[in-house]
Write a protein that holds these residues in place. Structure first.
Motif, PDB file in Angstrom:
ATOM      1  N   VAL A  31      17.810  15.206  25.261  1.00  0.00           N
ATOM      2  CA  VAL A  31      17.215  15.842  24.081  1.00  0.00           C
ATOM      3  C   VAL A  31      16.587  14.787  23.174  1.00  0.00           C
ATOM      4  CG1 VAL A  31      17.713  17.182  22.006  1.00  0.00           C
ATOM      5  CG2 VAL A  31      18.743  17.834  24.183  1.00  0.00           C
ATOM      6  N   LEU A  32      17.274  13.658  22.979  1.00  0.00           N
ATOM      7  CA  LEU A  32      16.716  12.577  22.177  1.00  0.00           C
ATOM      8  C   LEU A  32      15.429  12.039  22.800  1.00  0.00           C
ATOM      9  CD1 LEU A  32      19.884  10.536  21.135  1.00  0.00           C
ATOM     10  CD2 LEU A  32      18.245  11.594  19.592  1.00  0.00           C
TER      11      LEU A  32
ATOM     12  N   SER B 133      12.555  14.493  22.357  1.00  0.00           N
ATOM     13  CA  SER B 133      12.096  14.515  20.966  1.00  0.00           C
ATOM     14  C   SER B 133      11.229  13.304  20.647  1.00  0.00           C
ATOM     15  CB  SER B 133      13.304  14.557  20.021  1.00  0.00           C
ATOM     16  OG  SER B 133      14.069  15.731  20.230  1.00  0.00           O
TER      17      SER B 133
ATOM     18  N   THR C 248       7.764  13.524  22.461  1.00  0.00           N
ATOM     19  CA  THR C 248       6.861  14.492  21.833  1.00  0.00           C
ATOM     20  C   THR C 248       6.427  14.061  20.436  1.00  0.00           C
ATOM     21  OG1 THR C 248       8.812  15.740  21.073  1.00  0.00           O
ATOM     22  CG2 THR C 248       7.771  16.448  23.137  1.00  0.00           C
ATOM     23  N   ASN C 249       6.943  12.918  19.964  1.00  0.00           N
ATOM     24  CA  ASN C 249       6.529  12.340  18.683  1.00  0.00           C
ATOM     25  C   ASN C 249       6.157  10.872  18.910  1.00  0.00           C
ATOM     26  OD1 ASN C 249       7.356  14.431  16.329  1.00  0.00           O
ATOM     27  ND2 ASN C 249       8.877  14.497  17.954  1.00  0.00           N
TER      28      ASN C 249
ATOM     29  N   SER D  85       6.784   8.230  16.089  1.00  0.00           N
ATOM     30  CA  SER D  85       8.193   7.879  15.902  1.00  0.00           C
ATOM     31  C   SER D  85       8.675   6.963  17.019  1.00  0.00           C
ATOM     32  CB  SER D  85       9.040   9.148  15.854  1.00  0.00           C
ATOM     33  OG  SER D  85       8.665   9.970  14.774  1.00  0.00           O
TER      34      SER D  85
ATOM     35  N   VAL E 299      13.310  12.938  13.168  1.00  0.00           N
ATOM     36  CA  VAL E 299      13.292  13.219  14.613  1.00  0.00           C
ATOM     37  C   VAL E 299      14.660  12.954  15.230  1.00  0.00           C
ATOM     38  CG1 VAL E 299      12.318  12.484  16.819  1.00  0.00           C
ATOM     39  CG2 VAL E 299      10.825  12.822  14.860  1.00  0.00           C
TER      40      VAL E 299
ATOM     41  N   SER F 195      17.302  15.557  13.901  1.00  0.00           N
ATOM     42  CA  SER F 195      17.036  16.880  14.474  1.00  0.00           C
ATOM     43  C   SER F 195      17.430  16.930  15.945  1.00  0.00           C
ATOM     44  CB  SER F 195      15.557  17.229  14.314  1.00  0.00           C
ATOM     45  OG  SER F 195      15.171  17.223  12.949  1.00  0.00           O
ATOM     46  N   ALA F 196      17.090  15.874  16.701  1.00  0.00           N
ATOM     47  CA  ALA F 196      17.438  15.847  18.124  1.00  0.00           C
ATOM     48  C   ALA F 196      18.948  15.813  18.321  1.00  0.00           C
ATOM     49  CB  ALA F 196      16.783  14.640  18.794  1.00  0.00           C
TER      50      ALA F 196
END
Length: 220
Positions: free
Chosen positions: A96-97, A100, A103-104, A107, A164, A167-168
């Motif tokens: 998940v990290l 994330s 997709t950024n 970051s 980010v 949230s992840a």
């Protein structure tokens, strides 16, 4: 007319130039070797950890899912499932990290630059290395460390990197808690190496079991 003295031409010392080049090459080789050793150690740790993971079909066995009857039962399920599926759960949070960050891109770029700065400006530097020089000004190791800490605070808290990452982590932990709460652990073979009442892994950090009392010598 008096004879003028001949102009003195600057002469470079080839030995000094050679020594400087050799020192730079040695520092580059040391940094490259340290980076290779770090990534080799990380790769070995990851492979060793994944080899201890539980079978993924067992993790998603639909017949083992049921609704918990109470919050206490859900909490107990989470603790038992974490004990059994610990490596799988950590892998899910890592994925998940990674998603994330991928997709950024901004970051990811900031975080990679921050990590590279810590590695090459502080962690891999030895006492024999010359001080860091920026725009003609030399910085001591202490000043470099303060600058890295300040840069870390800025990147984590004043850019999108912190949002980010948090949230992840929240999404990953939520997935793990939902699975742990609805996955009935009755069919799992739990290792009985853990003492009764103890909580393995990072959960023990939050609960904190009391240390065992020292033995009292018998009076004669």
């Amino acid at each position: 007319m008096a004879n003028s003295s001949p102009a003195i031409l600057p002469i470079s010392n080839p030995q000094t130039t050679s020594d400087a080049t050799s020192t730079t090459a040695e520092q580059s080789a040391v940094a490259t070797s340290a980076v290779h050793s770090l990534f080799s150690q990380i790769s070995g740790t990851v492979r060793s950890g994944l080899s201890n993971s539980r079978p993924w079909p067992e993790l998603v066995d639909r017949s083992a899912f049921s609704k918990p009857e109470s919050i206490s039962e859900a909490t107990l399920r989470i603790r038992k499932n974490y004990t059994y599926f610990r490596i799988n759960y950590l892998s899910i949070i890592t994925v998940v990290l990674a998603i994330s960050l991928l997709t950024n891109p901004l970051s990811l770029l900031l975080l990679a630059g921050l990590l590279a700065a810590w590695l090459f400006l502080y962690i891999f530097r030895s006492a024999s290395d010359p001080p860091l020089t920026v725009l003609g000004r030399q910085f001591s190791d202490r000043e470099t460390l303060v600058g890295l800490i300040a840069s870390t605070v800025v990147v984590i808290f004043l850019t999108s990197v912190g949002t980010v990452l948090v949230s992840a982590l929240m999404v990953g932990v939520a997935i793990v808690c939902l699975h742990g709460a609805f996955r009935a652990p009755e069919d799992l073979f739990l290792d009985e190496q853990e003492p009764q009442g103890s909580v393995p892994g990072f959960l023990s950090f939050f609960t904190g079991s009391a240390p065992a009392a020292p033995p009292v010598p018998a009076r004669i």
